[in-house]
Motif scaffolding. Structure first.
Motif, PDB file in Angstrom:
ATOM      1  N   MET A 195       0.791  -1.403  -0.012  1.00  0.00           N
ATOM      2  CA  MET A 195       0.050   0.090   0.056  1.00  0.00           C
ATOM      3  C   MET A 195       0.989   1.181   0.103  1.00  0.00           C
ATOM      4  SD  MET A 195      -3.107   1.101   2.701  1.00  0.00           S
ATOM      5  CE  MET A 195      -4.366   0.240   1.866  1.00  0.00           C
ATOM      6  N   ILE A 196       0.503   2.269  -0.985  1.00  0.00           N
ATOM      7  CA  ILE A 196       1.193   3.482  -0.758  1.00  0.00           C
ATOM      8  C   ILE A 196       0.484   4.591  -0.013  1.00  0.00           C
ATOM      9  CG2 ILE A 196       2.037   5.269  -2.386  1.00  0.00           C
ATOM     10  CD1 ILE A 196       2.232   3.210  -4.600  1.00  0.00           C
ATOM     11  N   LEU A 197       1.298   5.117   1.067  1.00  0.00           N
ATOM     12  CA  LEU A 197       0.930   6.364   1.470  1.00  0.00           C
ATOM     13  C   LEU A 197       1.262   7.716   1.004  1.00  0.00           C
ATOM     14  CD1 LEU A 197      -0.095   7.567   4.400  1.00  0.00           C
ATOM     15  CD2 LEU A 197       2.252   7.281   4.915  1.00  0.00           C
ATOM     16  N   VAL A 198       0.197   8.345   0.781  1.00  0.00           N
ATOM     17  CA  VAL A 198       0.294   9.716   0.183  1.00  0.00           C
ATOM     18  C   VAL A 198      -0.063  10.655   1.407  1.00  0.00           C
ATOM     19  CG1 VAL A 198      -0.297  11.580  -1.686  1.00  0.00           C
ATOM     20  CG2 VAL A 198      -0.285   8.956  -1.950  1.00  0.00           C
ATOM     21  N   THR A 199       0.928  11.565   1.990  1.00  0.00           N
ATOM     22  CA  THR A 199       0.443  12.370   2.781  1.00  0.00           C
ATOM     23  C   THR A 199       0.134  13.695   2.346  1.00  0.00           C
ATOM     24  OG1 THR A 199       2.706  13.361   3.151  1.00  0.00           O
ATOM     25  CG2 THR A 199       2.487  11.473   4.565  1.00  0.00           C
ATOM     26  N   GLY A 200      -0.951  14.176   2.769  1.00  0.00           N
ATOM     27  CA  GLY A 200      -1.526  15.493   2.213  1.00  0.00           C
ATOM     28  C   GLY A 200      -2.319  15.049   0.845  1.00  0.00           C
ATOM     29  N   GLY A 201      -2.849  13.685   0.910  1.00  0.00           N
ATOM     30  CA  GLY A 201      -3.418  13.275  -0.173  1.00  0.00           C
ATOM     31  C   GLY A 201      -4.948  13.810  -0.558  1.00  0.00           C
ATOM     32  N   LEU A 202      -5.393  14.593   0.003  1.00  0.00           N
ATOM     33  CA  LEU A 202      -6.623  15.357  -0.094  1.00  0.00           C
ATOM     34  C   LEU A 202      -6.292  16.997  -0.651  1.00  0.00           C
ATOM     35  CD1 LEU A 202      -9.240  14.172   2.404  1.00  0.00           C
ATOM     36  CD2 LEU A 202      -8.581  13.294   0.191  1.00  0.00           C
ATOM     37  N   ASP A 249       4.180  10.326  16.832  1.00  0.00           N
ATOM     38  CA  ASP A 249       3.642   9.027  17.476  1.00  0.00           C
ATOM     39  C   ASP A 249       2.343   8.600  16.645  1.00  0.00           C
ATOM     40  OD1 ASP A 249       5.567   8.732  19.262  1.00  0.00           O
ATOM     41  OD2 ASP A 249       4.185   9.827  20.718  1.00  0.00           O
ATOM     42  N   ALA A 250       1.563   9.562  16.233  1.00  0.00           N
ATOM     43  CA  ALA A 250       0.427   9.570  15.468  1.00  0.00           C
ATOM     44  C   ALA A 250       0.886   8.834  13.944  1.00  0.00           C
ATOM     45  CB  ALA A 250      -0.591  10.606  15.156  1.00  0.00           C
ATOM     46  N   PHE A 251       1.933   9.537  13.313  1.00  0.00           N
ATOM     47  CA  PHE A 251       2.542   9.167  12.117  1.00  0.00           C
ATOM     48  C   PHE A 251       2.938   7.836  12.105  1.00  0.00           C
ATOM     49  CE2 PHE A 251       4.117  11.485   8.205  1.00  0.00           C
ATOM     50  CZ  PHE A 251       4.352  10.411   7.509  1.00  0.00           C
ATOM     51  N   LEU A 252       3.591   7.215  13.134  1.00  0.00           N
ATOM     52  CA  LEU A 252       4.401   5.997  13.376  1.00  0.00           C
ATOM     53  C   LEU A 252       3.087   4.852  13.490  1.00  0.00           C
ATOM     54  CD1 LEU A 252       7.529   6.678  14.976  1.00  0.00           C
ATOM     55  CD2 LEU A 252       7.166   6.149  12.520  1.00  0.00           C
ATOM     56  N   ALA A 253       2.144   5.432  14.059  1.00  0.00           N
ATOM     57  CA  ALA A 253       0.929   4.571  14.380  1.00  0.00           C
ATOM     58  C   ALA A 253       0.270   3.862  12.980  1.00  0.00           C
ATOM     59  CB  ALA A 253       0.043   5.116  15.336  1.00  0.00           C
ATOM     60  N   LEU A 254       0.435   4.857  12.077  1.00  0.00           N
ATOM     61  CA  LEU A 254      -0.345   4.234  10.809  1.00  0.00           C
ATOM     62  C   LEU A 254      -0.008   2.938  10.457  1.00  0.00           C
ATOM     63  CD1 LEU A 254       0.030   7.530   8.634  1.00  0.00           C
ATOM     64  CD2 LEU A 254      -2.062   6.544   9.736  1.00  0.00           C
ATOM     65  N   ALA A 255       1.045   2.526  10.892  1.00  0.00           N
ATOM     66  CA  ALA A 255       1.621   1.088  10.533  1.00  0.00           C
ATOM     67  C   ALA A 255       0.931   0.041  11.111  1.00  0.00           C
ATOM     68  CB  ALA A 255       3.221   0.919  10.731  1.00  0.00           C
ATOM     69  N   ALA A 256       0.475   0.348  11.982  1.00  0.00           N
ATOM     70  CA  ALA A 256      -0.425  -0.537  12.776  1.00  0.00           C
ATOM     71  C   ALA A 256      -1.661  -1.008  12.102  1.00  0.00           C
ATOM     72  CB  ALA A 256      -0.690  -0.231  14.272  1.00  0.00           C
ATOM     73  N   ILE A 258       2.173  -0.332   4.752  1.00  0.00           N
ATOM     74  CA  ILE A 258       2.670   0.522   3.924  1.00  0.00           C
ATOM     75  C   ILE A 258       4.026   0.216   3.343  1.00  0.00           C
ATOM     76  CG2 ILE A 258       3.496   2.843   3.551  1.00  0.00           C
ATOM     77  CD1 ILE A 258       1.206   3.581   5.964  1.00  0.00           C
ATOM     78  N   SER A 259       4.089   0.156   2.073  1.00  0.00           N
ATOM     79  CA  SER A 259       5.391  -0.366   1.316  1.00  0.00           C
ATOM     80  C   SER A 259       5.997   1.181   0.582  1.00  0.00           C
ATOM     81  CB  SER A 259       4.970  -1.136   0.022  1.00  0.00           C
ATOM     82  OG  SER A 259       4.133  -0.491  -0.783  1.00  0.00           O
ATOM     83  N   ASP A 260       5.298   2.110   0.418  1.00  0.00           N
ATOM     84  CA  ASP A 260       5.860   3.038  -0.234  1.00  0.00           C
ATOM     85  C   ASP A 260       5.321   4.565   0.420  1.00  0.00           C
ATOM     86  OD1 ASP A 260       7.536   2.019  -2.637  1.00  0.00           O
ATOM     87  OD2 ASP A 260       5.471   1.128  -2.464  1.00  0.00           O
ATOM     88  N   ASP A 309      11.515   9.192   9.371  1.00  0.00           N
ATOM     89  CA  ASP A 309      11.734   8.306  10.444  1.00  0.00           C
ATOM     90  C   ASP A 309      10.539   7.028  10.218  1.00  0.00           C
ATOM     91  OD1 ASP A 309      13.362   9.506  12.274  1.00  0.00           O
ATOM     92  OD2 ASP A 309      11.908  10.310  13.462  1.00  0.00           O
ATOM     93  N   ALA A 310       9.347   7.342   9.403  1.00  0.00           N
ATOM     94  CA  ALA A 310       8.456   6.182   9.322  1.00  0.00           C
ATOM     95  C   ALA A 310       8.975   5.645   8.152  1.00  0.00           C
ATOM     96  CB  ALA A 310       7.259   7.005   8.785  1.00  0.00           C
ATOM     97  N   ALA A 311       9.669   6.015   7.198  1.00  0.00           N
ATOM     98  CA  ALA A 311      10.208   5.362   6.224  1.00  0.00           C
ATOM     99  C   ALA A 311      11.184   4.490   6.664  1.00  0.00           C
ATOM    100  CB  ALA A 311      10.930   6.091   4.993  1.00  0.00           C
ATOM    101  N   HIS A 312      12.068   4.776   7.607  1.00  0.00           N
ATOM    102  CA  HIS A 312      13.016   4.099   8.308  1.00  0.00           C
ATOM    103  C   HIS A 312      12.397   2.727   9.059  1.00  0.00           C
ATOM    104  CE1 HIS A 312      17.036   5.768   7.317  1.00  0.00           C
ATOM    105  NE2 HIS A 312      16.406   6.798   7.542  1.00  0.00           N
ATOM    106  N   ALA A 313      11.478   3.247   9.927  1.00  0.00           N
ATOM    107  CA  ALA A 313      10.905   2.284  10.826  1.00  0.00           C
ATOM    108  C   ALA A 313      10.251   1.033  10.247  1.00  0.00           C
ATOM    109  CB  ALA A 313       9.962   3.048  11.754  1.00  0.00           C
ATOM    110  N   TRP A 314       9.426   1.642   8.741  1.00  0.00           N
ATOM    111  CA  TRP A 314       8.745   0.630   8.292  1.00  0.00           C
ATOM    112  C   TRP A 314       9.386  -0.050   7.085  1.00  0.00           C
ATOM    113  CZ3 TRP A 314       4.309   4.954   6.987  1.00  0.00           C
ATOM    114  CH2 TRP A 314       3.747   5.191   8.366  1.00  0.00           C
ATOM    115  N   GLY A 315      10.507   0.234   6.905  1.00  0.00           N
ATOM    116  CA  GLY A 315      11.433  -0.298   5.666  1.00  0.00           C
ATOM    117  C   GLY A 315      10.768  -0.354   4.389  1.00  0.00           C
TER     118      GLY A 315
END
Length: 167
Positions: A1-8, A55-62, A66-68, A97-103
């Motif tokens: 799944m691809i995450l697009v921040t500011g996607g709206l 913290d809220a950002f990193l919680a998205l992985a739960a 997210i692959s990209d 940080d999220a990119a690193h944490a989620w690989g």
């Protein structure tokens, strides 16, 4: 799944649409907008997120695999340039940080054609060295800084940085 921040936002929504049209699963984040454009309704997952909240950002992985990441979230500069830089830099660093944490495989940031202001070539391309010219606007100054921030922050992580300017 691809995450697009500011996607709206305008660029984010059209980026999400292009990814969905390519058959990708997309989750978009929004901080202020609630209305999903009709061309995205039912086609993307929407997550409320203040990208400055690590913290809220990193919680998205739960909630999502997210692959990209396509980081397009940003603020509008007000009268205080330091506040603008702090807000958008914090969002960028949390996304990194999220990119690193989620690989993730890839991390893309939006740049701006304005970063080439001062180059004398009539055709700009990504291989040109960025000039040290006076920049016309705070957004352009931030976008110029985003590319080396991203490249150096992801060096050696296995995440492929992608910095694109709208053309």
């Amino acid at each position: 799944m691809i995450l697009v921040t500011g996607g709206l936002g305008m660029i984010g929504a059209h980026t999400a649409r292009a990814l969905v049209d390519l058959g990708e699963e997309v989750v978009v984040t929004t901080h202020r907008r609630a209305e999903v454009p009709s061309f995205l309704a039912g086609r993307v997952t929407v997550e409320p997120l203040d990208v400055t909240d690590r913290d809220a950002f990193l919680a998205l992985a739960a909630r999502h695999d997210i692959s990209d990441i396509v980081h397009l979230a940003g603020s509008i500069p007000g009268k205080d340039p330091v506040r603008y830089f702090r807000t958008d830099t914090t969002g960028l660093l949390n996304a990194l940080d999220a990119a690193h944490a989620w690989g993730v495989r890839r991390f893309a940031v939006a740049s701006s054609l304005g970063v080439y202001a001062g180059r004398t070539e009539t055709r700009w391309h990504e291989d040109l060295a960025l000039p040290t010219a006076e920049l016309p606007h705070l957004i352009v100054a931030f976008k110029k800084a985003v590319e080396p921030f991203t490249t150096h922050s992801l060096q050696g992580s296995g995440v492929q940085p992608v910095a694109r300017s709208p053309s």
